[in-house]
Design an enzyme around this catalytic site. Structure first.
Site, PDB file in Angstrom:
ATOM      1  CG  ASP A  36      -1.702   1.228   1.432  1.00 35.46           C
ATOM      2  OD1 ASP A  36      -2.119   1.503   2.575  1.00 35.46           O
ATOM      3  OD2 ASP A  36      -1.884   1.955   0.440  1.00 35.46           O
ATOM      4  CG  ASP A 221      -3.557   4.820  -1.954  1.00 37.02           C
ATOM      5  OD1 ASP A 221      -4.466   5.252  -1.220  1.00 37.02           O
ATOM      6  OD2 ASP A 221      -2.887   3.805  -1.681  1.00 37.02           O
TER       7      ASP A 221
HETATM    8  C1  LIG Z   1     -14.391  -2.033  -1.902  1.00 35.36           C
HETATM    9  C2  LIG Z   1     -14.437  -0.546  -2.215  1.00 35.36           C
HETATM   10  C3  LIG Z   1     -15.839  -0.005  -2.093  1.00 35.36           C
HETATM   11  C4  LIG Z   1     -13.884  -0.287  -3.586  1.00 35.36           C
HETATM   12  S1  LIG Z   1     -13.438   0.281  -1.046  1.00 35.36           S
HETATM   13  O1  LIG Z   1     -13.373   1.659  -1.363  1.00 35.36           O
HETATM   14  O2  LIG Z   1     -13.934  -0.021   0.268  1.00 35.36           O
HETATM   15  N1  LIG Z   1     -11.953  -0.325  -1.127  1.00 35.36           N
HETATM   16  C5  LIG Z   1     -11.036   0.020  -0.051  1.00 35.36           C
HETATM   17  C6  LIG Z   1      -9.897  -1.001   0.063  1.00 35.36           C
HETATM   18  C7  LIG Z   1     -10.369  -2.278   0.618  1.00 35.36           C
HETATM   19  C8  LIG Z   1      -9.997  -3.427  -0.013  1.00 35.36           C
HETATM   20  C9  LIG Z   1     -10.402  -4.674   0.450  1.00 35.36           C
HETATM   21  C10 LIG Z   1     -11.209  -4.747   1.577  1.00 35.36           C
HETATM   22  C11 LIG Z   1     -11.608  -3.575   2.227  1.00 35.36           C
HETATM   23  C12 LIG Z   1     -11.181  -2.340   1.746  1.00 35.36           C
HETATM   24  C13 LIG Z   1     -10.375   1.372  -0.338  1.00 35.36           C
HETATM   25  O3  LIG Z   1     -10.132   1.744  -1.477  1.00 35.36           O
HETATM   26  N2  LIG Z   1     -10.057   2.031   0.750  1.00 35.36           N
HETATM   27  C14 LIG Z   1      -9.351   3.284   0.639  1.00 35.36           C
HETATM   28  C15 LIG Z   1     -10.471   4.291   0.559  1.00 35.36           C
HETATM   29  C16 LIG Z   1     -10.200   5.627   0.881  1.00 35.36           C
HETATM   30  C17 LIG Z   1      -9.039   6.265   0.820  1.00 35.36           C
HETATM   31  N3  LIG Z   1      -9.306   7.500   1.221  1.00 35.36           N
HETATM   32  C18 LIG Z   1     -10.577   7.559   1.531  1.00 35.36           C
HETATM   33  N4  LIG Z   1     -11.122   6.410   1.313  1.00 35.36           N
HETATM   34  C19 LIG Z   1      -8.347   3.333   1.811  1.00 35.36           C
HETATM   35  O4  LIG Z   1      -8.696   3.565   2.945  1.00 35.36           O
HETATM   36  N5  LIG Z   1      -7.099   2.928   1.450  1.00 35.36           N
HETATM   37  C20 LIG Z   1      -6.034   2.774   2.430  1.00 35.36           C
HETATM   38  C21 LIG Z   1      -5.518   1.313   2.435  1.00 35.36           C
HETATM   39  C22 LIG Z   1      -6.665   0.275   2.561  1.00 35.36           C
HETATM   40  C23 LIG Z   1      -7.283   0.266   3.962  1.00 35.36           C
HETATM   41  C24 LIG Z   1      -8.345  -0.822   4.114  1.00 35.36           C
HETATM   42  C25 LIG Z   1      -7.768  -2.195   3.777  1.00 35.36           C
HETATM   43  C26 LIG Z   1      -7.141  -2.226   2.401  1.00 35.36           C
HETATM   44  C27 LIG Z   1      -6.116  -1.105   2.221  1.00 35.36           C
HETATM   45  C28 LIG Z   1      -4.814   3.707   2.073  1.00 35.36           C
HETATM   46  O5  LIG Z   1      -3.708   3.437   2.905  1.00 35.36           O
HETATM   47  O6  LIG Z   1      -4.484   3.488   0.710  1.00 35.36           O
HETATM   48  C29 LIG Z   1      -5.114   5.239   2.269  1.00 35.36           C
HETATM   49  F1  LIG Z   1      -4.127   5.923   1.683  1.00 35.36           F
HETATM   50  F2  LIG Z   1      -6.273   5.544   1.725  1.00 35.36           F
HETATM   51  C30 LIG Z   1      -5.121   5.571   3.743  1.00 35.36           C
HETATM   52  O7  LIG Z   1      -6.158   5.562   4.357  1.00 35.36           O
HETATM   53  N6  LIG Z   1      -3.915   5.868   4.267  1.00 35.36           N
HETATM   54  C31 LIG Z   1      -3.777   6.141   5.714  1.00 35.36           C
HETATM   55  C32 LIG Z   1      -2.880   7.333   5.865  1.00 35.36           C
HETATM   56  N7  LIG Z   1      -2.607   7.544   7.276  1.00 35.36           N
HETATM   57  C33 LIG Z   1      -2.270   8.983   7.441  1.00 35.36           C
HETATM   58  C34 LIG Z   1      -1.885   9.226   8.883  1.00 35.36           C
HETATM   59  O8  LIG Z   1      -0.797   8.357   9.248  1.00 35.36           O
HETATM   60  C35 LIG Z   1      -1.122   6.984   9.110  1.00 35.36           C
HETATM   61  C36 LIG Z   1      -1.510   6.658   7.696  1.00 35.36           C
END
Ligand SMILES: CC(C)(C)S(=O)(=O)N[C@@H](Cc1ccccc1)C(=O)N[C@@H](Cc1c[nH]c[nH+]1)C(=O)N[C@@H](CC1CCCCC1)C(O)(O)C(F)(F)C(=O)NCCN1CCOCC1
Length: 332
Positions: A36, A221
């Site tokens: 990621d 991302d």
């Molecule tokens: C299924 C879907 C409707 C298309 S979904 O949008 O839910 N997909 C999820 C990914 C997922 C895959 C499989 C099962 C469950 C969830 C998705 O695209 N989530 C993004 C949506 C998003 C981003 N922004 C707003 N919304 C996300 O959180 N991605 C993070 C990684 C994901 C987390 C869940 C599990 C799978 C991996 C991410 O890291 O890419 C990120 F960049 F979006 C993020 O949240 N980064 C966290 C940044 N913090 C900043 C502060 O310091 C710590 C780190």
């Protein structure tokens, strides 16, 4: 040193996420982790979790690894953009991916994960490839596996070759000439926020005929499934889709699955990349529904534009952490 490992879609029908096999500890324990570039914690489902929170995931058991060392007094806690969260303790152990081994890698063991992680049965944890400044371990933050490996890599780069409904590849330390065509177009990265942030040179609905040269600042991302862009871009796109609406109940743009969809073109410098319509006809809103959820969604709620997997699949992407860091895009 170099490494190369597959990026396998966790779901047969929609590329919701991609996982990559890694081994941790001695003897090696194999887990499938989501690499990621949007975060910087390497954390895994572990033997420290309550059993009801584990639903088929592989777990890391530090007590069964002779090279595991507890990082006394260190903890971590992370919340992702979609609201999912996890937290726990920290070990140091041997970490290997695609033939590349890092000794003394911080491996964050989960004690608690949110329901969305429990239900993601094919994801055993994450490997953050963002900048280490985002790491959540306290009192001392830890380095990503890539930052630990960098000095021993032939080149301080990793590349993402994600594919539509097929296994792609993450390469570490080298750029595989066979994976792309033409030249790589590099643009600068602003590393301060900790993400791979770059400026796209604009977009066009359909092929690049009516290209609109408006800069779009966003993050590349690999951990986000879809593409999230400014409202103006979204309305320009979905205006061309019969029956498209921005649905409050489904939380985004939806349209009849049999609607004709234009492709979407985005610019990197002088280069143009086109996301095929098939990637944007993302998935039925529910199993068997005739209403489909779009692969392009609005970033207005996020405060940041995100070039997620729907865009990354359309290119070969080089994450180059020389100084200053840069990102490269090539056709494939
Ligand atoms: C299924 C879907 C409707 C298309 S979904 O949008 O839910 N997909 C999820 C990914 C997922 C895959 C499989 C099962 C469950 C969830 C998705 O695209 N989530 C993004 C949506 C998003 C981003 N922004 C707003 N919304 C996300 O959180 N991605 C993070 C990684 C994901 C987390 C869940 C599990 C799978 C991996 C991410 O890291 O890419 C990120 F960049 F979006 C993020 O949240 N980064 C966290 C940044 N913090 C900043 C502060 O310091 C710590 C780190």
């Amino acid at each position: 040193a170099t490494g190369s490992a597959p990026a396998v879609p966790i779901d047969e029908r929609f590329d919701i996420a991609y996982v990559t096999p890694v081994t941790i500890g001695t003897p090696p324990q194999t887990l499938m982790l989501d690499f990621d570039t949007g975060s910087s914690d390497l954390w895994v489902f572990s033997s420290h979790m309550p059993p009801f929170q584990v639903r088929g995931q592989e777990i890391y058991t530090p007590d069964e690894s002779s090279t595991a060392r507890l990082l006394e007094g260190h903890t971590w806690s992370i919340m992702y953009g979609d609201g999912s969260a996890s937290r726990g303790n920290v070990y140091v152990d041997t970490f290997a991916v695609g033939g590349l081994t890092v000794l003394n890698q911080a491996v964050q063991t989960a004690q608690q994960v949110s329901a969305s992680f429990t239900s993601a049965t094919n994801i055993d944890g994450l490997v953050g490839l963002g900048f280490s400044t985002l790491n959540t371990v306290r009192p001392e933050s830890q380095l990503t596996f890539f930052d630990n490996a960098k000095a021993s890599l032939d080149n301080p780069v990793f590349t993402a070759d994600l594919k539509y409904m097929a296994a792609g590849t993450y390469d570490f330390g080298f750029i595989d000439r066979a994976k792309y065509t033409g030249e790589i177009t590099y643009v600068p990265i602003d590393p301060d926020p900790g993400y791979w942030i770059f400026t796209s040179s604009g977009y066009a609905v359909g092929a690049s005929s009516n290209f609109s040269a408006t800069p779009i600042i966003g993050i590349a991302d690999t951990g986000t499934s879809l593409v999230y862009l400014p409202t103006a871009v979204l309305t320009a796109y979905y205006r061309q889709v019969q029956g498209a609406t921005n649905s409050r109940s489904y939380g985004g743009y939806v349209f009849p699955c049999d609607s004709a969809l234009p492709s979407f073109t985005f610019g990197v410098g002088e280069e143009r990349f086109t996301i095929p319509a098939s990637y944007i006809r993302y998935a039925p809103v529910t199993e068997g529904s005739a209403t489909c959820f779009g692969g392009l969604q609005s970033s207005s709620e996020l405060g940041i534009n995100i070039w997620g997997d729907v865009a990354l699949k359309a290119a070969f992407v080089v994450f180059d952490s020389r100084s200053p860091p840069r990102i490269g895009w090539a056709k494939k």
